[in-house]
Enzyme design. Structure first.
Site, PDB file in Angstrom:
ATOM      1  CD  GLU A  81      -2.900  -1.168   0.067  1.00 48.44           C
ATOM      2  OE1 GLU A  81      -2.978  -0.159  -0.652  1.00 48.44           O
ATOM      3  OE2 GLU A  81      -3.584  -2.195  -0.122  1.00 48.44           O
ATOM      4  CB  CYS A 144      -6.711  -2.349   6.114  1.00 50.08           C
ATOM      5  SG  CYS A 144      -7.047  -4.068   6.530  1.00 50.08           S
ATOM      6  CG  HIS A 166      -4.785  -4.932   1.983  1.00 47.73           C
ATOM      7  ND1 HIS A 166      -4.974  -3.594   1.751  1.00 47.73           N
ATOM      8  CD2 HIS A 166      -5.679  -5.279   2.935  1.00 47.73           C
ATOM      9  CE1 HIS A 166      -5.959  -3.152   2.541  1.00 47.73           C
ATOM     10  NE2 HIS A 166      -6.396  -4.154   3.266  1.00 47.73           N
TER      11      HIS A 166
HETATM   12  N1  PCA Z   1      -9.192  -6.364   6.157  1.00 40.84           N
HETATM   13  C1  PCA Z   1     -10.110  -5.255   6.274  1.00 40.84           C
HETATM   14  C2  PCA Z   1     -10.194  -4.985   7.751  1.00 40.84           C
HETATM   15  C3  PCA Z   1      -9.522  -6.109   8.433  1.00 40.84           C
HETATM   16  C4  PCA Z   1      -8.873  -6.868   7.362  1.00 40.84           C
HETATM   17  O1  PCA Z   1      -8.129  -7.854   7.527  1.00 40.84           O
HETATM   18  C5  PCA Z   1      -9.685  -4.034   5.466  1.00 40.84           C
HETATM   19  O2  PCA Z   1      -9.111  -4.202   4.377  1.00 40.84           O
HETATM   20  O3  PCA Z   1      -9.934  -2.904   5.874  1.00 40.84           O
END
Ligand code: PCA
Length: 203
Positions: A81, A144, A166
């Site tokens: 990210e 996140c 992610h």
């Molecule tokens: N993914 C979600 C919240 C918790 C997670 O593991 C997100 O991408 O915001």
């Protein structure tokens, strides 16, 4: 104080039985990278509580680096990210209106922060090890993104590297969805190890 890397993961999202981010983070607890020990922390899937937990952990542990992990179900690769926005929609079904009701993560904070992780070097290292990865220009407007923004805001006056990666669904989760991308936990863990090695080398 021992020098540590704070590595966060999440509790399962929605009806999922596990979250790959916590599976990976918990496996790396205590591992050393260039003399820095990993401290893993499991965050709740709740914007307000996760934000507060990460802010408290950074304040008490004074980590040398902060790496957040989260699940991005459906994405096919590790997503490095680039940016965290000052925008959070705490509703789990936010996609229905595109996060129209999103509010600032931190009142009067800057609109966005860029990652402080060496993404280009991490991406090169991952490719060298044949791990599927890509840069991402949005961490979403949910928990996140909130955690990434909160960490970068807390560290805004320090040089501490911090950012967010992610992860796809793990294979066992994808078995319960229709035709969705997934990756083995082993590959994701190897990818995060490579990212931590790359970050620790820059410190
Ligand atoms: N993914 C979600 C919240 C918790 C997670 O593991 C997100 O991408 O915001």
């Amino acid at each position: 104080m021992p020098r540590i890397i704070l590595l966060t993961g999440f509790a399962p999202v929605g009806d999922e039985r596990s979250n790959p981010s916590w599976e990976v983070a918990s496996q790396l607890e205590g591992r050393k990278f260039n003399g820095l020990a990993v401290k893993s922390m499991r965050l709740p899937v709740n914007c307000r509580r996760a934000s507060q937990a990460v802010i408290d952990a950074i304040t008490t542990l004074a980590p040398a680096a902060v790496v957040g992990l989260g699940q991005a179900g459906g994405r096919p690769t590790l997503s490095l990210e680039k940016v965290a926005m000052n925008l959070a929609d705490p509703r789990a079904d936010r996609e229905r209106d595109g996060g129209l009701q999103a509010k600032p993560v931190i009142a009067r904070g800057p609109d966005a922060y860029f990652t402080r992780l060496p993404l280009a070097a991490i991406l090169r290292a991952l490719k060298r090890h044949d791990i599927p990865a890509a840069l991402s220009l949005s961490a979403g407007v949910y928990v996140c993104n909130t955690v990434m923004y909160s960490a970068l805001h807390t560290l805004r006056r320090r040089r501490t590297p911090a950012g967010f990666i992610h992860l796809p669904y793990e294979a066992a989760q994808a078995a319960h969805h229709r035709a969705v991308a997934s990756m083995s936990l082993g590959t994701m863990t190897a990818g995060v190890e490579i990212a931590l090695e790359t970050i620790a080398r820059t410190l």
